[in-house]
Design an enzyme around this catalytic site. Structure first.
Site, PDB file in Angstrom:
ATOM      1  CD  GLU A   1     -41.477  -0.674  76.768  1.00 44.94           C
ATOM      2  OE1 GLU A   1     -40.545  -1.179  77.448  1.00 44.94           O
ATOM      3  OE2 GLU A   1     -42.496  -1.321  76.319  1.00 44.94           O
TER       4      GLU A   1
ATOM      5  CD  GLU B   1     -44.028  -4.444  80.133  1.00 45.65           C
ATOM      6  OE1 GLU B   1     -42.905  -4.309  80.721  1.00 45.65           O
ATOM      7  OE2 GLU B   1     -44.261  -4.068  78.899  1.00 45.65           O
TER       8      GLU B   1
HETATM    9 MN    MN Z   1     -43.530  -2.787  77.582  1.00 42.39          MN
END
Ligand code: MN
Length: 291
Positions: free
Chosen positions: A247, A153
């Site tokens: 998210e 990420e």
């Molecule tokens: Mn994320």
């Protein structure tokens, strides 16, 4: 958008540990195809618990994806060799547990620690990056063996220092040279670091293994000023077929609120029912996005 759409369980939780099984039916009913869970939690489960979770997902037609930001004690980029090796051992256990459950997507800060507490100088950053690569070469062998996409990420500078933009992510993945070394791009982070979100996505063609979405303030997608059509078009341009997982983090409190730095209520003091309705509306919004 035709991609499977998902949500991270922590939208509803204040702590990172949770019973994931009830979330499977919940997210299915709200219109999601994917539930993203805490990858660290499955290591602590018994084999029976893992099997139950995996079969509950299968029965409901929900795909599980796995995400973690490694805590400091498991920092695979650590300059302390004992810590680095502990990290490699821990992520190895995550991969074993995922393989047992049929998991194919691991994402997050799985190349370093999160949130970054000690901010290094630039020379130290490069040493951390080198150590991180040593660890990942080892872990990627396992990911290849299990056919698990290891999705690094790319996050903003306030949370990590090694991979802050897609360009750094692609260079790092290329250096690893494994077909399982992929990137996880996230609109929340890209909004801070990239000149153009669409161009950043296009520059990572062939490397995007997972995708996170959120508004600039991490409210539910579709409620803010993120350029959603540009994002959908770019994902289409790179022929991305993977999951798009939201998210949202809108409530204060607990370790989740602390790590995510939610210092004010962004939910409008939403009731549990309203929280569900907002998630449902967001899933619908993303699925109806025109490419
Ligand atoms: Mn994320």
């Amino acid at each position: 958008m035709l991609n499977p759409v998902g949500i991270y369980y922590a939208y509803w939780e204040k702590e990172w540990s949770a019973d994931f099984i009830p979330y499977i039916k919940k997210v299915k009913n709200l219109g999601f195809d994917v539930l993203e869970i805490n990858a660290g939690a499955i290591v602590d489960m018994t084999a029976k618990e893992r099997a139950e979770l995996a079969s509950a997902a299968k029965e409901n037609g929900v795909t599980l994806t796995y995400c973690i930001g490694l805590p400091g004690k498991y920092d695979v980029s650590s300059l302390d060799e004992t810590t680095r090796k502990e990290g490699v051992r821990f992520v190895g256990k995550i991969l074993d547990a995922m393989n047992e459950m049929g998991g194919k997507t691991l994402g997050g800060i799985i190349y370093a620690t999160w949130p970054m507490v000690n901010v290094p100088d630039i020379d130290t950053k490069m040493r951390l990056r080198e150590q991180s690569i040593v660890s990942l070469r080892e872990l990627l062998k396992k990911a290849e063996q299990y056919d698990i996409n290891y999705c690094l990420e790319v996050v903003n500078r306030f949370e990590q220092c090694i991979l802050n933009c897609a360009e750094e992510g692609v260079a790092y993945a290329k250096e690893l040279g494994s077909p399982k070394a992929k990137l996880l791009l996230d609109t929340f982070h890209m909004n801070i670091e990239e000149d153009s979100i669409g161009d950043a996505i296009r520059s990572a063609k062939g490397y995007v293994g997972h995708f996170h979405i959120g508004e600039c303030n991490r409210k539910t997608p579709g409620t803010g000023r993120m350029p959603w059509n540009e994002i959908a078009r770019a994902l289409n341009d790179i022929d991305y077929k993977g999951a798009v997982v939201m998210e949202p983090f809108i409530r204060t409190g607990g370790q989740v609120g602390k790590d995510i730095k939610v210092f004010r209520d962004l939910s409008g003091n939403a009731s549990p029912q309203h929280m569900d309705e907002m998630a449902k509306a967001s899933a619908k919004f993303i699925k109806e996005l025109q490419e």
